[in-house]
Design an enzyme around this catalytic site. Structure first.
Site, PDB file in Angstrom:
ATOM      1  N   MET A 291       0.847  -1.198   0.000  1.00 21.15           N
ATOM      2  CA  MET A 291       0.000   0.000   0.000  1.00 21.15           C
ATOM      3  C   MET A 291       0.885   1.251   0.000  1.00 21.15           C
ATOM      4  SD  MET A 291      -3.458  -0.914   2.025  1.00 21.15           S
ATOM      5  CE  MET A 291      -2.879  -0.702   3.686  1.00 21.15           C
TER       6      MET A 291
ATOM      7  N   LEU B 152       6.750   2.980   1.365  1.00 20.44           N
ATOM      8  CA  LEU B 152       7.680   1.850   1.430  1.00 20.44           C
ATOM      9  C   LEU B 152       8.847   2.116   2.386  1.00 20.44           C
ATOM     10  CD1 LEU B 152       7.846   0.864  -2.358  1.00 20.44           C
ATOM     11  CD2 LEU B 152       6.214   0.121  -0.606  1.00 20.44           C
ATOM     12  N   HIS B 153       9.322   1.036   2.994  1.00 22.53           N
ATOM     13  CA  HIS B 153      10.467   1.105   3.911  1.00 22.53           C
ATOM     14  C   HIS B 153      11.327  -0.140   3.685  1.00 22.53           C
ATOM     15  CE1 HIS B 153       8.152  -1.822   6.157  1.00 22.53           C
ATOM     16  NE2 HIS B 153       7.143  -0.976   6.228  1.00 22.53           N
ATOM     17  N   ALA B 154      12.352  -0.281   4.515  1.00 20.17           N
ATOM     18  CA  ALA B 154      13.305  -1.386   4.313  1.00 20.17           C
ATOM     19  C   ALA B 154      12.633  -2.762   4.361  1.00 20.17           C
ATOM     20  CB  ALA B 154      14.415  -1.298   5.343  1.00 20.17           C
TER      21      ALA B 154
ATOM     22  N   HIS C 157       9.641  -3.550   3.082  1.00 21.25           N
ATOM     23  CA  HIS C 157       9.140  -3.818   1.725  1.00 21.25           C
ATOM     24  C   HIS C 157      10.309  -4.147   0.783  1.00 21.25           C
ATOM     25  CE1 HIS C 157       5.873  -0.993   3.184  1.00 21.25           C
ATOM     26  NE2 HIS C 157       5.163  -2.023   2.768  1.00 21.25           N
TER      27      HIS C 157
ATOM     28  N   LYS D  36       5.284  -9.709   9.598  1.00 19.79           N
ATOM     29  CA  LYS D  36       4.809  -8.708  10.565  1.00 19.79           C
ATOM     30  C   LYS D  36       3.282  -8.715  10.613  1.00 19.79           C
ATOM     31  CE  LYS D  36       4.219  -4.139  11.642  1.00 19.79           C
ATOM     32  NZ  LYS D  36       3.080  -3.880  10.799  1.00 19.79           N
TER      33      LYS D  36
ATOM     34  N   SER E  20       4.750   1.136   7.748  1.00 16.72           N
ATOM     35  CA  SER E  20       4.473   2.409   7.074  1.00 16.72           C
ATOM     36  C   SER E  20       3.901   3.417   8.058  1.00 16.72           C
ATOM     37  CB  SER E  20       3.464   2.185   5.949  1.00 16.72           C
ATOM     38  OG  SER E  20       3.983   1.245   5.052  1.00 16.72           O
TER      39      SER E  20
HETATM   40  O1  PAF Z   1      -0.118  -5.657   3.742  1.00 18.39           O
HETATM   41  C1  PAF Z   1      -0.527  -4.769   2.981  1.00 18.39           C
HETATM   42  O2  PAF Z   1       0.152  -3.811   2.678  1.00 18.39           O
HETATM   43  C2  PAF Z   1      -1.940  -4.886   2.414  1.00 18.39           C
HETATM   44  O3  PAF Z   1      -2.800  -5.445   3.328  1.00 18.39           O
HETATM   45  C3  PAF Z   1      -1.995  -5.628   1.069  1.00 18.39           C
HETATM   46  C4  PAF Z   1      -1.556  -7.082   1.229  1.00 18.39           C
HETATM   47  C5  PAF Z   1      -1.107  -4.942   0.057  1.00 18.39           C
HETATM   48  C6  PAF Z   1      -3.427  -5.631   0.542  1.00 18.39           C
HETATM   49  O4  PAF Z   1      -3.907  -4.343   0.352  1.00 18.39           O
END
Ligand code: PAF
Length: 278
Positions: free
Chosen positions: A30, A33-35, A37, A149, A186
């Site tokens: 969503m 983004l951070h380390a 991701h 997480k 996030s």
């Molecule tokens: O973990 C997330 O960021 C969200 O729940 C996902 C899996 C992208 C679904 O929107």
């Protein structure tokens, strides 16, 4: 890195790579983004020939509209991080692209959605499953990467993928922590400095539980965690649970490697979750 906004264009690009025999790794996010991701992107790159990342703030998984409005958005930074990490395509659809008509589907998630997060965020996991299945259908990846997480989310995605016989391997990825132990999220950027200082108590409590699980009962562990966290005025614990790692049902005794301790708490106005395998 290419960026696409429509499912049709995304599928055209992916099909060409599939025809060339490439495997597709997919990291749904969503944004903000951070380390954590980026570690998913790195794993996807190591295990596949082509990596797709989606950034879509999915409205159907927010049971609290305020939370949706306040969800952090850092699109330019996200693109830079993905580019640096070697992501091949960024898919950034609009709400209308993903939900051309209202999604009324209700999923049976085998009871996994009825505990912990499910109690405090009714409908949340149904919304997660709605979007993840739409994204899986658009990308048709060989492997999809999810962080541990969000332990309950991961269990639910594994369950629905099996239930629907989807030919997608779900790859769990380790939680990435800040140096002081706070799980990367996030939402952390919304913490002010006082809240940030208190937020580390959540992981401290989990580390305490892991260390003491061999010699304290579940009841004692729960009592200790409540005592530890009640000293911090900005922390409001929603739940601290010790559960079976597969069924997510609460347990009375810890079975090593088959039990997980999960916590959700507000730190100021920011809701954080974390967990540790025992
Ligand atoms: O973990 C997330 O960021 C969200 O729940 C996902 C899996 C992208 C679904 O929107």
């Amino acid at each position: 890195m290419q960026e696409t906004f429509t499912i049709a264009q995304l599928q055209e690009i992916i099909l060409n790579h599939k025809k060339a025999g490439k495997t597709i790794g997919f990291v749904p996010t969503m944004g903000a983004l951070h380390a954590g991701h980026i570690s998913l992107i790195n794993k996807a790159r190591a295990e596949n020939n082509f990596v797709v990342c989606s950034i879509f703030i999915n409205p159907t998984q927010f049971n609290d509209q305020n939370d949706l409005i306040k969800y952090p958005r850092t699109p330019e930074l996200d693109k830079q991080l993905l580019l640096n990490a070697g992501c091949d395509i960024l898919f950034s659809p609009t709400v209308n692209e993903m939900y051309p008509v209202k999604d009324e589907r209700i999923f049976d998630l085998g009871g996994l959605d009825k505990v912990m997060e499910g109690v405090y965020r009714p409908g949340h996991f149904n919304g997660v499953v709605q979007i993840v299945l739409k994204l899986f259908d658009a990308v048709k990846p060989n492997r999809a990467y999810f962080g541990k997480k969000d332990f309950q989310q991961l269990a639910i995605i594994k369950y629905i993928t099996k239930q629907l016989n989807l030919p997608i391997q779900i790859i769990p990825c380790e939680t990435i922590r800040e140096e002081d132990g706070l799980a990367m999220s996030s939402r952390n950027i919304r913490l002010n400095s006082v809240e940030r200082n208190q937020a580390i108590q959540l992981s401290k409590a989990l580390f305490f539980v892991k260390e003491n699980a061999p010699h304290l009962s579940v009841k004692e562990l729960k009592q200790k965690v409540n005592e530890m966290l009640s000293c911090y005025d900005l922390i409001k614990t929603e739940y601290f649970e010790i559960a079976d790692s597969e069924t997510l049902q609460p347990v009375d005794t810890v079975t090593p490697d088959k039990t997980v301790a999960c916590i959700a708490a507000y730190v100021g106005n920011v809701r954080l979750i974390d967990n540790i395998s025992l």
